[in-house]
Motif scaffolding. Structure first.
Motif, short mmCIF file in Angstrom:
data_model
loop_
_atom_site.label_atom_id
_atom_site.label_comp_id
_atom_site.label_asym_id
_atom_site.label_seq_id
_atom_site.Cartn_x
_atom_site.Cartn_y
_atom_site.Cartn_z
N TRP A 33 -85.59 -38.61 16.58
CA TRP A 33 -85.78 -40.05 16.64
C TRP A 33 -86.72 -40.49 15.53
O TRP A 33 -86.46 -41.49 14.84
CB TRP A 33 -86.38 -40.44 18.00
N GLU A 34 -87.80 -39.75 15.34
CA GLU A 34 -88.77 -40.08 14.30
C GLU A 34 -88.12 -40.02 12.92
O GLU A 34 -88.31 -40.92 12.10
CB GLU A 34 -89.94 -39.11 14.39
N ALA A 35 -87.32 -39.00 12.66
CA ALA A 35 -86.65 -38.86 11.37
C ALA A 35 -85.68 -40.02 11.13
O ALA A 35 -85.61 -40.57 10.02
CB ALA A 35 -85.92 -37.53 11.29
N ARG A 36 -84.95 -40.42 12.18
CA ARG A 36 -84.02 -41.56 12.05
C ARG A 36 -84.77 -42.85 11.74
O ARG A 36 -84.33 -43.66 10.92
CB ARG A 36 -83.20 -41.73 13.33
N GLN A 37 -85.91 -43.05 12.40
CA GLN A 37 -86.68 -44.27 12.16
C GLN A 37 -87.22 -44.30 10.74
O GLN A 37 -87.20 -45.35 10.07
CB GLN A 37 -87.82 -44.39 13.18
N ILE A 38 -87.72 -43.17 10.26
CA ILE A 38 -88.24 -43.11 8.89
C ILE A 38 -87.13 -43.41 7.90
O ILE A 38 -87.31 -44.20 6.97
CB ILE A 38 -88.88 -41.73 8.62
N LYS A 39 -85.97 -42.79 8.10
CA LYS A 39 -84.84 -43.04 7.21
C LYS A 39 -84.43 -44.51 7.24
O LYS A 39 -84.15 -45.11 6.20
CB LYS A 39 -83.66 -42.15 7.59
N LYS A 40 -84.40 -45.10 8.42
CA LYS A 40 -84.03 -46.51 8.55
C LYS A 40 -84.97 -47.41 7.76
O LYS A 40 -84.53 -48.28 7.01
CB LYS A 40 -84.04 -46.91 10.03
N GLN A 51 -84.20 -49.57 4.44
CA GLN A 51 -84.44 -51.02 4.45
C GLN A 51 -85.33 -51.43 3.29
O GLN A 51 -85.11 -52.47 2.66
CB GLN A 51 -85.08 -51.44 5.78
N ASP A 52 -86.34 -50.62 2.97
CA ASP A 52 -87.21 -50.92 1.83
C ASP A 52 -86.42 -50.90 0.52
O ASP A 52 -86.65 -51.73 -0.36
CB ASP A 52 -88.38 -49.94 1.76
N LYS A 53 -85.50 -49.95 0.39
CA LYS A 53 -84.67 -49.88 -0.82
C LYS A 53 -83.84 -51.15 -0.97
O LYS A 53 -83.73 -51.71 -2.06
CB LYS A 53 -83.75 -48.66 -0.78
#
Length: 108
Positions: free
Chosen positions: A88-95, A99-101
């Motif tokens: 879950w943490e990895a998915r949130q970081i990737k999201k 989004q920043d990109k």
């Protein structure tokens, strides 16, 4: 040598956590067994049948809520986190990185 020392310290800390959980579980069983027996005996003395005394909601309030605390303690030391797992943490970081990109591309 330093790495071995760190492994030893982590193993000692893990054993201390497990010991704390086992003590917690033993105290839970002993105390709640006594509380339930006392509650049932008091209810029987007050004229209730065994079934009425046993199935009285108030008989199991303390074991229920204490059991929730024991469950949380067990999940914590077993390193199981059903709410915020590593995936879950990895998915949130990737999201958020994605989004920043997108936001950066909008302002170029």
């Amino acid at each position: 040598m330093r790495n071995e020392h760190l492994k030893l310290e982590r193993a000692k800390a893990r054993i201390a956590q497990l010991r704390g959980f086992y003590i917690h579980a033993a105290v839970y069983v002993i105390i709640n067994t006594l509380l339930i027996l006392i509650k049932i005996m008091n209810n029987i003395e007050n004229g209730e049948s065994f079934a009425q005394a046993f199935f009285d909601f108030s008989t199991f309030i303390t074991p229920f809520f204490w059991g929730i605390g024991l469950l949380v303690h067990g999940l914590k030391i077993s390193r199981v986190n059903p709410f915020f797992s590593k995936e879950w943490e990895a998915r949130q970081i990737k999201k958020y990185v994605d989004q920043d990109k997108v936001d950066i591309e909008k302002f170029k």
